[in-house]
Scaffold this motif. Sequence first.
Motif, mmCIF file in Angstrom:
data_model
loop_
_atom_site.group_PDB
_atom_site.id
_atom_site.type_symbol
_atom_site.label_atom_id
_atom_site.label_comp_id
_atom_site.label_asym_id
_atom_site.label_seq_id
_atom_site.Cartn_x
_atom_site.Cartn_y
_atom_site.Cartn_z
ATOM 1 N N ASN A 48 -9.118 3.380 -11.349
ATOM 2 C CA ASN A 48 -8.869 3.576 -12.779
ATOM 3 C C ASN A 48 -9.725 2.634 -13.627
ATOM 4 O OD1 ASN A 48 -7.006 5.590 -12.262
ATOM 5 N ND2 ASN A 48 -5.230 4.236 -12.389
ATOM 6 N N GLU A 49 -9.876 1.393 -13.185
ATOM 7 C CA GLU A 49 -10.701 0.437 -13.918
ATOM 8 C C GLU A 49 -12.163 0.872 -13.928
ATOM 9 O OE1 GLU A 49 -11.213 -4.377 -14.070
ATOM 10 O OE2 GLU A 49 -11.411 -3.414 -12.107
ATOM 11 N N ALA A 50 -12.655 1.330 -12.766
ATOM 12 C CA ALA A 50 -14.050 1.779 -12.682
ATOM 13 C C ALA A 50 -14.304 2.975 -13.589
ATOM 14 C CB ALA A 50 -14.394 2.116 -11.241
ATOM 15 N N LEU A 51 -13.364 3.927 -13.610
ATOM 16 C CA LEU A 51 -13.523 5.107 -14.462
ATOM 17 C C LEU A 51 -13.478 4.726 -15.936
ATOM 18 C CD1 LEU A 51 -11.304 7.692 -12.525
ATOM 19 C CD2 LEU A 51 -13.809 7.607 -12.627
ATOM 20 N N ALA A 52 -12.609 3.803 -16.291
ATOM 21 C CA ALA A 52 -12.486 3.390 -17.694
ATOM 22 C C ALA A 52 -13.747 2.682 -18.179
ATOM 23 C CB ALA A 52 -11.265 2.489 -17.864
ATOM 24 N N LEU A 53 -14.343 1.872 -17.319
ATOM 25 C CA LEU A 53 -15.524 1.097 -17.711
ATOM 26 C C LEU A 53 -16.833 1.840 -17.454
ATOM 27 C CD1 LEU A 53 -14.440 -2.425 -16.400
ATOM 28 C CD2 LEU A 53 -14.411 -1.589 -18.765
ATOM 29 N N GLY A 54 -16.752 2.943 -16.714
ATOM 30 C CA GLY A 54 -17.954 3.730 -16.477
ATOM 31 C C GLY A 54 -18.902 3.117 -15.478
ATOM 32 N N ARG A 55 -18.392 2.344 -14.553
ATOM 33 C CA ARG A 55 -19.229 1.736 -13.520
ATOM 34 C C ARG A 55 -18.689 2.111 -12.143
ATOM 35 N NH1 ARG A 55 -15.912 -1.827 -11.323
ATOM 36 N NH2 ARG A 55 -14.557 -3.190 -12.554
ATOM 37 N N GLY A 56 -19.415 1.690 -11.103
ATOM 38 C CA GLY A 56 -18.943 1.928 -9.756
ATOM 39 C C GLY A 56 -17.737 1.073 -9.424
ATOM 40 N N PRO A 57 -16.901 1.487 -8.477
ATOM 41 C CA PRO A 57 -15.704 0.711 -8.109
ATOM 42 C C PRO A 57 -16.080 -0.535 -7.321
ATOM 43 C CG PRO A 57 -15.938 2.586 -6.650
ATOM 44 C CD PRO A 57 -17.011 2.728 -7.688
ATOM 45 N N ASN A 58 -15.166 -1.496 -7.297
ATOM 46 C CA ASN A 58 -15.368 -2.686 -6.476
ATOM 47 C C ASN A 58 -15.489 -2.285 -5.007
ATOM 48 O OD1 ASN A 58 -15.063 -4.189 -8.801
ATOM 49 N ND2 ASN A 58 -12.912 -4.699 -8.401
ATOM 50 N N ILE B 136 0.844 -1.189 0.000
ATOM 51 C CA ILE B 136 0.000 0.000 0.000
ATOM 52 C C ILE B 136 0.880 1.240 0.000
ATOM 53 C CG2 ILE B 136 -1.827 -1.202 1.279
ATOM 54 C CD1 ILE B 136 -0.941 0.469 3.761
ATOM 55 N N THR B 137 0.262 2.381 -0.213
ATOM 56 C CA THR B 137 0.948 3.663 -0.055
ATOM 57 C C THR B 137 0.626 4.184 1.330
ATOM 58 O OG1 THR B 137 0.680 4.092 -2.418
ATOM 59 C CG2 THR B 137 1.247 5.970 -1.008
ATOM 60 N N ALA B 138 1.650 4.550 2.098
ATOM 61 C CA ALA B 138 1.436 4.964 3.480
ATOM 62 C C ALA B 138 2.429 6.062 3.855
ATOM 63 C CB ALA B 138 1.568 3.777 4.423
ATOM 64 N N ALA C 169 -6.600 -5.333 -2.920
ATOM 65 C CA ALA C 169 -6.135 -4.975 -4.264
ATOM 66 C C ALA C 169 -5.596 -3.559 -4.199
ATOM 67 C CB ALA C 169 -7.272 -5.083 -5.283
ATOM 68 N N ASN C 170 -4.984 -3.129 -5.292
ATOM 69 C CA ASN C 170 -4.446 -1.770 -5.387
ATOM 70 C C ASN C 170 -5.602 -0.794 -5.617
ATOM 71 O OD1 ASN C 170 -3.445 0.657 -6.878
ATOM 72 N ND2 ASN C 170 -1.468 -0.329 -6.575
ATOM 73 N N LEU D 94 -5.935 7.407 -3.138
ATOM 74 C CA LEU D 94 -4.850 7.154 -2.189
ATOM 75 C C LEU D 94 -5.266 7.377 -0.742
ATOM 76 C CD1 LEU D 94 -1.758 8.699 -4.013
ATOM 77 C CD2 LEU D 94 -2.221 6.279 -3.600
ATOM 78 N N ARG D 95 -6.327 8.157 -0.513
ATOM 79 C CA ARG D 95 -6.693 8.402 0.881
ATOM 80 C C ARG D 95 -7.212 7.147 1.575
ATOM 81 N NH1 ARG D 95 -11.850 9.137 2.781
ATOM 82 N NH2 ARG D 95 -13.559 9.493 1.312
ATOM 83 N N ALA D 96 -7.399 6.045 0.834
ATOM 84 C CA ALA D 96 -7.764 4.778 1.481
ATOM 85 C C ALA D 96 -6.723 4.355 2.503
ATOM 86 C CB ALA D 96 -7.950 3.687 0.426
#
Length: 589
Positions: free
Chosen positions: A196-206, A66-68, A189-190, A152-154
């Motif tokens: 990025n995947e959610a934005l590319a596919l136009g759906r909500g994030p996992n 993770i990023t911390a 997951a990252n 990243l604030r996750a």
Amino acid sequence: MSSTLVLARRLLSNCLSIEMGRLVFLFSFSLLLLAAASTASAARIVEHTFNVQNLTLNRLCNRHVITAVNGSLPGPTIRVQEGDTLIVHVFNKSPYNLTIHWHGIFQILSGWADGPNMVTQCPIRPGNKYTYKFKIIKQEGTLWWHAHASDLRATVYGALIIRPRTGKSYPFPKPYREVPILLGEWWNANVVDIQNEALALGRGPNISDAYTINGWPGDLYPCSGNQMYKLKVKQGKTYLLRIINAALDNQLFYKIANHKMTVVAVDACYTKPYVTDVVVIAPGQTVDVLLTTDQSIGSYYMAARAYASAFGVVQFDNTTTRGVIVYEGAPSSTTPLMPVLPAYNDTPTAYKFYSNLTVLVRGPHWDPVPLKVDYKMFVTIGLELQVCPANTTCQGPVNGTKLSAGMNNQSFVFPTGLSMLQAFFFNVGGVYTTDFPAKPPLQFDYTNASINNNLPLLFAPKGTKVTKLKFNSTVEMVLQNTAILAVENHPMHLHGFDFHVMAQGFGNYNPATDSNKFNLFDPQMRNTIAVPVGGWAVIRFKANNPGVWLMHCHLDAHLSIGLATAFVVENGPTPETTLPPPPADLPQC
């Protein structure tokens, strides 16, 4: 009388005058030293260094990178006093662009340090650094800091605790101990890849895989029996729990088995004491509670899980995180008691908590409600649609679409070449426009789900539209949820200001009747309001801080697709009310 005696008396008088002068001088000098010491104690410089980089952790049976900040999750707790100047040197050693937002800090004449990416600064590129410097003015209580670029604030977040100046006290009995309680979310997951995947596919994030308390998921998750936050307490003491919802996308219910809590502040604004057995807290919000350990010696779970206002419509993480409170002297074999948490969709409990809070009138830093309103706005908030670009695969809720969001049918787009605050300061055109509408372009039955049959109404144009405000003007804003795609509760956060929550309710706001419900005496003050599901809230604030201030939904899944706008507050008439130039090390795009 002899001349010798007269001369002796004169000499004695002169000596007394000289000695008196010395005493006056010494007394005055002592007062100056005391004043200097008092000023120094009330206005310190507090300095920190943040090293933002990869960190490998074992969670939920797996090793994750993770990023911390400074090798910990959550990141370091910053403790200051009101009046202090805070300096934080941020070194970005991560592979991602980064900014840090100091959530809830007014940033009086220090807007360059506010932190939202492309609003007040360009990002800190990997391998670069930036120093945030600002003064804590007229604020006490619990705030927090977090990354304000991508998701990243996750994992990049921490508490920011502001105590009263030396010599000042809390407006409640001094607690035995103060304890930060940071509620978060965890993904196996990252998080940047997920967004990025959610934005590319136009759906909500996992959805997330777990919730956390102070970075630990708790023993209800796999491989987590020893990864649970533990708070050791003494019987008969009162503890100040500083609760922060750092989750990305979920409001949370929080309870402690067999214990009541007394709310004494929200969003670093003191409240009239409010006794409750459950805290409801939206992403971005903070709640300070007094917990008295008045139960039998033993162990008691604290637990948190989602308040899902769109239950059955929008997917959410339905797991439960828990920590444990252990009384001194409790046998290690004691089985902790578990609190009974509200149902996921228990809106009555959530609304009761949110709407029953009131400000502590005449408490420290209390501001009365501004009665004269200069600018009124009626703003719809909610989900929207966007046309799927040609030759692109989209997984939006309607065929050929991507998920979007907006305010007053405008979906916000962050600029890319220059930050909005730089454009404001240097008077650069083409970065944003000042034509954000003060009311929806079309009036409709906002909370009636049948509006989804009117397909053209569901699409919102993209743009960077803001509202320009005169310095020191008072703004009243009605925030109206809609039923477009889903009926939800939206936590709305305003940068740079606290606001008064005049009233809130369900259904469509009716100015003829609902304005009679305004609390003009002791409305709660916040920086983040959870607008009721299928309902509305009315807020007021005074635009007394020049700069560019973002207002957005604090659900990252909604912010990233456009549920935001901004206010551009003009400079005041004096140098003391004018935004100063940017610091020399401000990151460039």
